[in-house]
Motif scaffolding. Sequence first.
Motif, short mmCIF file in Angstrom:
data_model
loop_
_atom_site.label_atom_id
_atom_site.label_comp_id
_atom_site.label_asym_id
_atom_site.label_seq_id
_atom_site.Cartn_x
_atom_site.Cartn_y
_atom_site.Cartn_z
N LYS A 152 -4.54 -23.69 86.38
CA LYS A 152 -3.56 -23.36 87.41
C LYS A 152 -2.15 -23.31 86.83
N GLY A 153 -1.33 -22.42 87.37
CA GLY A 153 0.08 -22.38 87.01
C GLY A 153 0.43 -21.46 85.86
N TYR A 154 -0.53 -20.69 85.35
CA TYR A 154 -0.26 -19.78 84.24
C TYR A 154 -0.73 -18.38 84.62
N ALA A 155 0.10 -17.39 84.35
CA ALA A 155 -0.28 -16.00 84.58
C ALA A 155 -1.03 -15.50 83.35
N THR A 156 -2.25 -15.03 83.56
CA THR A 156 -3.08 -14.58 82.45
C THR A 156 -3.24 -13.06 82.47
N ASP A 157 -3.66 -12.51 81.34
CA ASP A 157 -3.96 -11.09 81.30
C ASP A 157 -5.35 -10.85 81.90
N SER A 158 -5.83 -9.61 81.84
CA SER A 158 -7.11 -9.27 82.48
C SER A 158 -8.30 -9.99 81.85
N LYS A 159 -8.14 -10.52 80.63
CA LYS A 159 -9.23 -11.24 79.97
C LYS A 159 -9.09 -12.76 80.12
N GLY A 160 -8.04 -13.21 80.82
CA GLY A 160 -7.86 -14.65 81.05
C GLY A 160 -7.01 -15.36 80.01
N PHE A 161 -6.32 -14.61 79.16
CA PHE A 161 -5.50 -15.21 78.10
C PHE A 161 -4.01 -15.15 78.43
N ILE A 162 -3.27 -16.11 77.85
CA ILE A 162 -1.80 -16.08 77.91
C ILE A 162 -1.27 -16.00 76.49
N ASN A 163 -0.16 -15.31 76.33
CA ASN A 163 0.47 -15.16 75.02
C ASN A 163 1.26 -16.43 74.70
N ILE A 164 1.07 -16.97 73.49
CA ILE A 164 1.73 -18.22 73.11
C ILE A 164 2.80 -18.00 72.04
N ARG A 165 3.20 -16.77 71.83
CA ARG A 165 4.16 -16.45 70.76
C ARG A 165 5.41 -17.34 70.82
N ASP A 166 5.98 -17.52 72.00
CA ASP A 166 7.24 -18.24 72.13
C ASP A 166 7.08 -19.68 72.62
N PHE A 167 5.88 -20.20 72.61
CA PHE A 167 5.65 -21.58 73.06
C PHE A 167 6.21 -22.56 72.03
N ASN A 168 6.80 -23.66 72.53
CA ASN A 168 7.20 -24.74 71.62
C ASN A 168 5.99 -25.65 71.41
N GLY A 169 6.14 -26.66 70.59
CA GLY A 169 5.03 -27.54 70.26
C GLY A 169 4.41 -28.22 71.46
N ASP A 170 5.24 -28.76 72.34
CA ASP A 170 4.71 -29.45 73.53
C ASP A 170 3.97 -28.48 74.46
N GLU A 171 4.55 -27.29 74.65
CA GLU A 171 3.91 -26.30 75.51
C GLU A 171 2.55 -25.88 74.94
N LEU A 172 2.49 -25.67 73.63
CA LEU A 172 1.24 -25.26 73.00
C LEU A 172 0.19 -26.35 73.12
N ARG A 173 0.58 -27.58 72.82
CA ARG A 173 -0.35 -28.71 72.91
C ARG A 173 -0.88 -28.85 74.35
N THR A 174 0.01 -28.73 75.32
CA THR A 174 -0.37 -28.87 76.73
C THR A 174 -1.34 -27.79 77.17
N ILE A 175 -1.06 -26.52 76.83
CA ILE A 175 -1.95 -25.45 77.28
C ILE A 175 -3.30 -25.53 76.60
N ILE A 176 -3.35 -25.97 75.36
CA ILE A 176 -4.64 -26.13 74.68
C ILE A 176 -5.44 -27.24 75.35
N GLN A 177 -4.79 -28.36 75.65
CA GLN A 177 -5.47 -29.46 76.35
C GLN A 177 -6.02 -28.99 77.69
N LYS A 178 -5.20 -28.26 78.43
CA LYS A 178 -5.63 -27.78 79.75
C LYS A 178 -6.77 -26.78 79.62
N SER A 179 -6.70 -25.92 78.60
CA SER A 179 -7.77 -24.95 78.39
C SER A 179 -9.09 -25.65 78.10
N ILE A 180 -9.06 -26.62 77.19
CA ILE A 180 -10.28 -27.36 76.85
C ILE A 180 -10.83 -28.07 78.09
N LEU A 181 -9.94 -28.73 78.82
CA LEU A 181 -10.39 -29.42 80.04
C LEU A 181 -10.98 -28.46 81.05
#
Length: 156
Positions: free
Chosen positions: A59-88
């Motif tokens: 929840k809370g993330y806009a994804t593309d048609s395949k369900g992915f979000i671009n992480i190009r500009d994510f900082n370390g905390d944002e990247l760690r958080t989205i990976i944790q949420k994805s795994i969960l």
Amino acid sequence: MLSLEEKLAIVESFPELQRKDVSLGRINFHYEESSYDKKIVVYHLHPNGNGFVYADYVKGYATDSKGFINIRDFNGDELRTIIQKSILSLTDPSSKAQPKMDSPKEERWTDEDGHVLSVTFSEDLWYVYAGSNLDCAFETYEEVEEYMSEEGFAKQ
């Protein structure tokens, strides 16, 4: 923007993910314990720092048609958080193989007058408490930081 090496260090800190090198120097990371057919958590991490994380069930993330979000500009905390949420999001709650969570249980923030607010993360939201009273809730940690800064609070 984090470099490829910085992103790799964060992604590789999740022991439940397995690295799969693909074409053109890109790297995927699979979650083999996924409760769904979908196993790719990090997709096409590129030497230029671009890449994607699967977040179709988050929840809370806009994804593309395949369900992915671009992480190009994510900082370390944002990247760690989205990976944790994805795994969960790919883990059956009844499964014993739950991924580790690096998020703090509680953070304390104070202002110059000595007032204390606590911040906790639970069920995809960041909650700010004044004592036992809920002050507000946010979808991202960046919103928490912005709010706290505006209110004159600093993390202890």
